[in-house]
Design a protein around this motif. Sequence first.
Motif, short mmCIF file in Angstrom:
data_model
loop_
_atom_site.label_atom_id
_atom_site.label_comp_id
_atom_site.label_asym_id
_atom_site.label_seq_id
_atom_site.Cartn_x
_atom_site.Cartn_y
_atom_site.Cartn_z
N SER A 1 3.35 -4.44 8.07
CA SER A 1 3.56 -3.05 8.42
C SER A 1 2.39 -2.25 7.87
N ASP A 2 2.44 -0.91 8.06
CA ASP A 2 1.37 -0.07 7.52
C ASP A 2 1.31 -0.15 5.99
N ASN A 3 2.45 -0.49 5.38
CA ASN A 3 2.52 -0.44 3.92
C ASN A 3 2.60 -1.81 3.25
N GLU A 4 2.70 -2.90 4.04
CA GLU A 4 2.82 -4.21 3.40
C GLU A 4 2.31 -5.32 4.30
N LEU A 5 1.67 -6.27 3.62
CA LEU A 5 1.34 -7.56 4.23
C LEU A 5 1.93 -8.64 3.32
N ARG A 6 2.95 -9.35 3.83
CA ARG A 6 3.63 -10.37 3.01
C ARG A 6 3.47 -11.72 3.69
N VAL B 1 0.86 -1.20 0.00
CA VAL B 1 0.00 0.00 0.00
C VAL B 1 0.88 1.23 0.00
N LYS B 2 0.52 2.20 -0.83
CA LYS B 2 1.19 3.49 -0.87
C LYS B 2 0.30 4.53 -0.21
N ASN B 3 0.87 5.32 0.71
CA ASN B 3 0.13 6.38 1.41
C ASN B 3 -1.02 5.81 2.26
N ASN B 4 -0.70 4.79 3.04
CA ASN B 4 -1.73 4.18 3.89
C ASN B 4 -2.09 5.12 5.04
N ASP B 5 -3.39 5.20 5.33
CA ASP B 5 -3.88 6.04 6.44
C ASP B 5 -4.41 5.18 7.57
N ASP B 6 -3.68 4.10 7.85
CA ASP B 6 -4.05 3.14 8.89
C ASP B 6 -5.25 2.29 8.51
N SER B 7 -5.51 2.19 7.21
CA SER B 7 -6.58 1.29 6.77
C SER B 7 -6.11 -0.14 6.93
N VAL B 8 -7.04 -1.03 7.13
CA VAL B 8 -6.73 -2.44 7.39
C VAL B 8 -6.44 -3.16 6.07
N ILE B 9 -5.37 -4.01 6.10
CA ILE B 9 -5.03 -4.85 4.95
C ILE B 9 -5.33 -6.29 5.32
N GLN B 10 -5.94 -7.01 4.39
CA GLN B 10 -6.13 -8.43 4.60
C GLN B 10 -5.94 -9.18 3.30
N LEU B 11 -5.66 -10.52 3.43
CA LEU B 11 -5.41 -11.40 2.28
C LEU B 11 -6.44 -12.50 2.27
N LEU B 12 -7.06 -12.71 1.11
CA LEU B 12 -8.10 -13.73 0.95
C LEU B 12 -7.62 -14.80 -0.03
N ASN B 13 -8.09 -16.04 0.16
CA ASN B 13 -7.76 -17.12 -0.78
C ASN B 13 -8.74 -17.12 -1.94
N PRO B 14 -8.56 -17.99 -2.97
CA PRO B 14 -9.47 -17.98 -4.11
C PRO B 14 -10.93 -18.21 -3.74
N ASN B 15 -11.20 -18.79 -2.57
CA ASN B 15 -12.58 -19.00 -2.12
C ASN B 15 -13.09 -17.83 -1.27
N ARG B 16 -12.31 -16.73 -1.27
CA ARG B 16 -12.66 -15.51 -0.52
C ARG B 16 -12.65 -15.75 0.98
#
Length: 412
Positions: A92-97, A55-70
């Motif tokens: 981090s605020d800018n990446e979920l790996r 994420v570029k310029n994150n404002d503390d929004s939540v990041i999440q990762l979903l599988n092909p079945n959502r």
Amino acid sequence: MAITGNGSLATLLFLFMIPAALHKGAAQYPVQSQNLVTDNVAVVEGEVAVISCRVKNNDDSVIQLLNPNRQTIYFRDVRPLKDARFQLVNFSDNELRVSLSNVTLSDEGRYVCQLYTDPPQEAYADITVLIPPGNPIIESREGQVIEGNETEMTCTAMGSKPAATIRWMKGDKELQGKSKVEETYDAMFTVTSQLTFTVTKEDDGVPVVCIVDHPAVKDVQAQTYLVVHYKPEVKIIVEFPDGLPREGQNMELSCQAKGKPHPQQISWVKVDDHLPSHALITGPDLYIENLNKTYNGTYRCFAANSVGESYDDYILYVYDTTPSTEPAAHDSRAGEGAPRAVDHAVIGGVVAVVVFAMLCLLIILGRYFARHKGTYFTHEAKGADDAADADTAIINAEGGHNNSDEKKEYYI
């Protein structure tokens, strides 16, 4: 909610005015947009895939990762999905790996990076699972090929995803085959390449390599070696004598034959004649004792195998024991500097010229002598030419004899 009377109208106007006021306020204080990005992943079956949501310029929004079945794999740094193969690599605020180990074909599909904004943002990472082919298999239509014939080979690479490509090499030369791709019931691919070419005896022992190209593996190949059968190559070698063959010497000729399979039969003959009665044949060698001119001629060596028969010739010319002129050394091979025999036609021509010259000389001498003889008789009658009559001529002629002592005559 029930609204009645004049109050209802005022309330309705208030509800419409609030979003407008909020929108007007937002326009007064603009914010930088947030960009959510990710990448597609290609991974070999059994290895580790890594998915990165950035994420570029994150404002503390939540990041999440979903599988092909959502289904949620990670919400921020928390893993709700009970699949221990997924592990958090970085948050981090800018990446979920996130990493996925021991990837299988069932893990293939579209994974979703989601950012909770208004409205929410999504980015998609497609995981492609690569399955390498099994070891290629080369098959040949025949084990041995006869020189000049065509041979056919096939190379098969089975069970790959995606389909592999096949190349052919013969020695250091690339050849073009014809490939056929078949998809199996489990979404795998089998590739078969067919190669056809004409062989020569130089191809015997040359490697033919089937090379399989696939993104999951490198340097996968199989090879076989050509076995080419060809008729013998024959060459006659003079073991001795070293120089020109002369009367009284011994001679040995060796027949060298190379072929595949190795020549099993070697024989000697004399063209248009019989071998000398005391000639000795030992294996590929011909031995002749006490050479003489009656042995002159063409000697031929035959060699044969299951493919065919070949031969080589040697032209023998026996020279005198003590020649007046030493001729140049030569190799008496068919078509290669055969000895210069005496040309009887040339000798006859020289003799004819000599005889003709002698005849011409005799004719010239005969005419010369005949002319000088006539002059002698003319001098004998000299003095009678001016006589008035016969008596005077006789007297003058006889008078001419009186001076015979003073004359000297020479005869040739």
